[in-house]
Design a protein around this motif. Structure first.
Motif, PDB file in Angstrom:
ATOM      1  N   ARG A 108       0.842  -1.189   0.000  1.00  0.00           N
ATOM      2  CA  ARG A 108       0.000   0.000   0.000  1.00  0.00           C
ATOM      3  C   ARG A 108       0.879   1.241   0.000  1.00  0.00           C
ATOM      4  O   ARG A 108       1.816   1.371   0.778  1.00  0.00           O
ATOM      5  CB  ARG A 108      -0.919   0.005   1.220  1.00  0.00           C
ATOM      6  CG  ARG A 108      -1.953   1.134   1.180  1.00  0.00           C
ATOM      7  CD  ARG A 108      -3.037   0.925   2.194  1.00  0.00           C
ATOM      8  NE  ARG A 108      -3.804  -0.288   1.963  1.00  0.00           N
ATOM      9  CZ  ARG A 108      -4.744  -0.402   1.036  1.00  0.00           C
ATOM     10  NH1 ARG A 108      -5.018   0.619   0.233  1.00  0.00           N
ATOM     11  NH2 ARG A 108      -5.400  -1.537   0.891  1.00  0.00           N
ATOM     12  N   ASP A 109       0.575   2.155  -0.908  1.00  0.00           N
ATOM     13  CA  ASP A 109       1.296   3.426  -1.027  1.00  0.00           C
ATOM     14  C   ASP A 109       0.251   4.531  -1.038  1.00  0.00           C
ATOM     15  O   ASP A 109      -0.272   4.889  -2.088  1.00  0.00           O
ATOM     16  CB  ASP A 109       2.121   3.436  -2.311  1.00  0.00           C
ATOM     17  CG  ASP A 109       2.897   4.742  -2.491  1.00  0.00           C
ATOM     18  OD1 ASP A 109       2.934   5.540  -1.543  1.00  0.00           O
ATOM     19  OD2 ASP A 109       3.456   4.958  -3.575  1.00  0.00           O
ATOM     20  N   GLY A 110      -0.076   5.055   0.155  1.00  0.00           N
ATOM     21  CA  GLY A 110      -1.172   6.009   0.256  1.00  0.00           C
ATOM     22  C   GLY A 110      -2.482   5.326  -0.078  1.00  0.00           C
ATOM     23  O   GLY A 110      -2.840   4.312   0.530  1.00  0.00           O
ATOM     24  N   ASN A 111      -3.182   5.863  -1.071  1.00  0.00           N
ATOM     25  CA  ASN A 111      -4.450   5.261  -1.498  1.00  0.00           C
ATOM     26  C   ASN A 111      -4.270   4.253  -2.626  1.00  0.00           C
ATOM     27  O   ASN A 111      -5.252   3.716  -3.136  1.00  0.00           O
ATOM     28  CB  ASN A 111      -5.419   6.365  -1.961  1.00  0.00           C
ATOM     29  CG  ASN A 111      -5.820   7.280  -0.819  1.00  0.00           C
ATOM     30  OD1 ASN A 111      -5.986   6.820   0.313  1.00  0.00           O
ATOM     31  ND2 ASN A 111      -5.966   8.567  -1.105  1.00  0.00           N
ATOM     32  N   ARG A 112      -3.022   4.021  -3.005  1.00  0.00           N
ATOM     33  CA  ARG A 112      -2.750   3.110  -4.115  1.00  0.00           C
ATOM     34  C   ARG A 112      -2.203   1.791  -3.593  1.00  0.00           C
ATOM     35  O   ARG A 112      -1.656   1.716  -2.494  1.00  0.00           O
ATOM     36  CB  ARG A 112      -1.738   3.726  -5.082  1.00  0.00           C
ATOM     37  CG  ARG A 112      -2.050   5.165  -5.485  1.00  0.00           C
ATOM     38  CD  ARG A 112      -1.002   5.691  -6.438  1.00  0.00           C
ATOM     39  NE  ARG A 112       0.343   5.480  -5.932  1.00  0.00           N
ATOM     40  CZ  ARG A 112       1.449   5.510  -6.698  1.00  0.00           C
ATOM     41  NH1 ARG A 112       1.340   5.726  -7.987  1.00  0.00           N
ATOM     42  NH2 ARG A 112       2.638   5.331  -6.163  1.00  0.00           N
ATOM     43  N   VAL A 113      -2.347   0.751  -4.407  1.00  0.00           N
ATOM     44  CA  VAL A 113      -1.697  -0.522  -4.125  1.00  0.00           C
ATOM     45  C   VAL A 113      -0.721  -0.795  -5.265  1.00  0.00           C
ATOM     46  O   VAL A 113      -1.092  -0.757  -6.442  1.00  0.00           O
ATOM     47  CB  VAL A 113      -2.711  -1.668  -3.989  1.00  0.00           C
ATOM     48  CG1 VAL A 113      -1.990  -3.008  -3.871  1.00  0.00           C
ATOM     49  CG2 VAL A 113      -3.600  -1.446  -2.769  1.00  0.00           C
ATOM     50  N   VAL A 114       0.541  -1.038  -4.906  1.00  0.00           N
ATOM     51  CA  VAL A 114       1.622  -1.163  -5.884  1.00  0.00           C
ATOM     52  C   VAL A 114       2.100  -2.607  -5.945  1.00  0.00           C
ATOM     53  O   VAL A 114       2.196  -3.295  -4.922  1.00  0.00           O
ATOM     54  CB  VAL A 114       2.794  -0.239  -5.489  1.00  0.00           C
ATOM     55  CG1 VAL A 114       3.964  -0.390  -6.451  1.00  0.00           C
ATOM     56  CG2 VAL A 114       2.319   1.211  -5.452  1.00  0.00           C
ATOM     57  N   VAL A 115       2.385  -3.063  -7.159  1.00  0.00           N
ATOM     58  CA  VAL A 115       2.934  -4.400  -7.378  1.00  0.00           C
ATOM     59  C   VAL A 115       4.432  -4.367  -7.074  1.00  0.00           C
ATOM     60  O   VAL A 115       5.138  -3.462  -7.515  1.00  0.00           O
ATOM     61  CB  VAL A 115       2.689  -4.846  -8.829  1.00  0.00           C
ATOM     62  CG1 VAL A 115       3.346  -6.203  -9.097  1.00  0.00           C
ATOM     63  CG2 VAL A 115       1.196  -4.926  -9.114  1.00  0.00           C
ATOM     64  N   CYS A 116       4.926  -5.344  -6.316  1.00  0.00           N
ATOM     65  CA  CYS A 116       6.317  -5.339  -5.854  1.00  0.00           C
ATOM     66  C   CYS A 116       7.112  -6.546  -6.352  1.00  0.00           C
ATOM     67  O   CYS A 116       8.049  -6.996  -5.689  1.00  0.00           O
ATOM     68  CB  CYS A 116       6.367  -5.292  -4.324  1.00  0.00           C
ATOM     69  SG  CYS A 116       5.560  -3.857  -3.615  1.00  0.00           S
ATOM     70  N   PHE A 117       6.758  -7.077  -7.515  1.00  0.00           N
ATOM     71  CA  PHE A 117       7.494  -8.221  -8.045  1.00  0.00           C
ATOM     72  C   PHE A 117       7.328  -8.250  -9.559  1.00  0.00           C
ATOM     73  O   PHE A 117       6.447  -7.609 -10.127  1.00  0.00           O
ATOM     74  CB  PHE A 117       6.975  -9.536  -7.442  1.00  0.00           C
ATOM     75  CG  PHE A 117       5.624  -9.954  -7.973  1.00  0.00           C
ATOM     76  CD1 PHE A 117       5.530 -10.938  -8.947  1.00  0.00           C
ATOM     77  CD2 PHE A 117       4.462  -9.345  -7.525  1.00  0.00           C
ATOM     78  CE1 PHE A 117       4.284 -11.318  -9.453  1.00  0.00           C
ATOM     79  CE2 PHE A 117       3.218  -9.724  -8.015  1.00  0.00           C
ATOM     80  CZ  PHE A 117       3.130 -10.718  -8.981  1.00  0.00           C
ATOM     81  N   GLY A 118       8.189  -9.035 -10.198  1.00  0.00           N
ATOM     82  CA  GLY A 118       8.032  -9.301 -11.622  1.00  0.00           C
ATOM     83  C   GLY A 118       8.345  -8.120 -12.522  1.00  0.00           C
ATOM     84  O   GLY A 118       8.852  -7.078 -12.093  1.00  0.00           O
ATOM     85  N   LYS A 119       8.013  -8.275 -13.780  1.00  0.00           N
ATOM     86  CA  LYS A 119       8.385  -7.278 -14.782  1.00  0.00           C
ATOM     87  C   LYS A 119       7.600  -5.982 -14.659  1.00  0.00           C
ATOM     88  O   LYS A 119       7.971  -4.967 -15.254  1.00  0.00           O
ATOM     89  CB  LYS A 119       8.217  -7.860 -16.189  1.00  0.00           C
ATOM     90  CG  LYS A 119       6.794  -8.251 -16.559  1.00  0.00           C
ATOM     91  CD  LYS A 119       6.767  -8.861 -17.956  1.00  0.00           C
ATOM     92  CE  LYS A 119       5.349  -9.249 -18.369  1.00  0.00           C
ATOM     93  NZ  LYS A 119       5.332  -9.850 -19.730  1.00  0.00           N
ATOM     94  N   HIS A 120       6.487  -6.002 -13.894  1.00  0.00           N
ATOM     95  CA  HIS A 120       5.702  -4.779 -13.689  1.00  0.00           C
ATOM     96  C   HIS A 120       5.868  -4.223 -12.277  1.00  0.00           C
ATOM     97  O   HIS A 120       4.995  -3.509 -11.779  1.00  0.00           O
ATOM     98  CB  HIS A 120       4.232  -5.050 -14.006  1.00  0.00           C
ATOM     99  CG  HIS A 120       3.988  -5.384 -15.448  1.00  0.00           C
ATOM    100  ND1 HIS A 120       4.256  -4.505 -16.462  1.00  0.00           N
ATOM    101  CD2 HIS A 120       3.534  -6.521 -16.039  1.00  0.00           C
ATOM    102  CE1 HIS A 120       3.956  -5.067 -17.625  1.00  0.00           C
ATOM    103  NE2 HIS A 120       3.531  -6.291 -17.396  1.00  0.00           N
ATOM    104  N   ASN A 121       6.997  -4.561 -11.663  1.00  0.00           N
ATOM    105  CA  ASN A 121       7.314  -4.055 -10.329  1.00  0.00           C
ATOM    106  C   ASN A 121       7.237  -2.527 -10.316  1.00  0.00           C
ATOM    107  O   ASN A 121       7.820  -1.857 -11.172  1.00  0.00           O
ATOM    108  CB  ASN A 121       8.728  -4.506  -9.947  1.00  0.00           C
ATOM    109  CG  ASN A 121       9.127  -4.071  -8.558  1.00  0.00           C
ATOM    110  OD1 ASN A 121       8.288  -3.895  -7.687  1.00  0.00           O
ATOM    111  ND2 ASN A 121      10.415  -3.879  -8.346  1.00  0.00           N
TER     112      ASN A 121
END
Length: 251
Positions: free
Chosen positions: A202-215
């Motif tokens: 979670r980054d503020g109101n966003r959810v960020v992907v933390c793996f793979g090619k779209h990290n």
């Protein structure tokens, strides 16, 4: 005592994102030490604001106190590079988590202005975070001895290791004055991550992907711009599905 063979620059960078490849620097802090006969001498200090030429996320503002307005009138990185380069061009570097974050971020910023990161080819990067891991091993035996001041006899016996784990957990709770359910403690361990595998954050109101090619991409970006990958992630990684539903359930 630290014995310098050449200048050593301690650095820290504040930036707009957690992904060093996409983040833009908003603040640079550096201290340059040079070798002297009795150790090291502070030779220069740098404290600069940098215009990232993009918005500063609210989560970053909460962490650093720096707003978009605060850095908007600062020089951008291409104008700050001339102040940074002389401090590091002949120096080793040191920074907390610098190997994973600050150094790749600084290199990416120099790449954007078509310049190579200044510095010796055999540069040493000293990272206290990595050093702490080397100095304080995290094996079960090492933790048991640290918290009980006793050696763990019969390590790698399943029952003995299970008992030792329980002892360590109780000592950790007491030492840090922690109280709560297993779920409470699991939340503490995860921090901003939503899952134990640390694949979503979670980054503020966003959810960020933390793996793979779209990290580094948000779930919404992934769903909009890379629907095939989003569908694969949703279908195949079972533990992420509830978190994705929760994050995107309003749309």
């Amino acid at each position: 005592m630290l014995h310098l063979e050449r200048p050593l620059v301690f650095l820290d960078l504040e930036a707009t994102q957690a992904d060093p490849q996409d983040a833009r620097i908003i603040q640079v802090g550096m201290q340059r030490f040079v070798p002297v006969s009795d150790g090291a001498r502070l030779a220069d200090t740098l404290d600069l604001l940098v215009d990232p030429e993009c918005e500063v996320p609210e989560s970053v503002t909460q962490l650093t106190g720096l707003t978009t307005e605060a850095v908007r009138h600062a020089p951008p990185f291409d104008q700050r590079a001339g102040q940074i380069a002389p401090l590091i061009e002949d120096a080793d570097l040191a920074g907390y988590n610098a190997i994973a974050y600050d150094l790749p971020l600084l290199r990416a910023e120099f790449d954007r202005i078509n310049r190579s990161l200044p510095g010796p080819r055999d540069r040493v990067v000293l990272d206290p975070y990595r050093l702490e891991q080397a100095l304080r091993p995290r094996t079960l035996s090492a933790l048991y001895e640290r918290y009980t001041s006793q050696s763990l006899d019969d390590a790698h016996d399943a029952l003995r290791d299970a008992e030792a784990t329980g002892t360590i957990l109780q000592r950790q709770l007491a030492e840090h004055d922690l109280d709560g359910t297993p779920a409470d403690l699991a939340d503490l361990i995860r921090g901003d991550y939503l899952d134990d595998g640390r694949k979503l954050k979670r980054d503020g109101n966003r959810v960020v992907v933390c793996f793979g090619k779209h990290n580094g991409k948000t779930l919404r970006e992934l769903r909009s711009n890379h629907p095939d990958y989003f569908d694969w992630m949703y279908r195949t990684i079972d533990e992420l599905r509830p978190h994705i539903d929760d994050a995107l359930g309003d749309s």
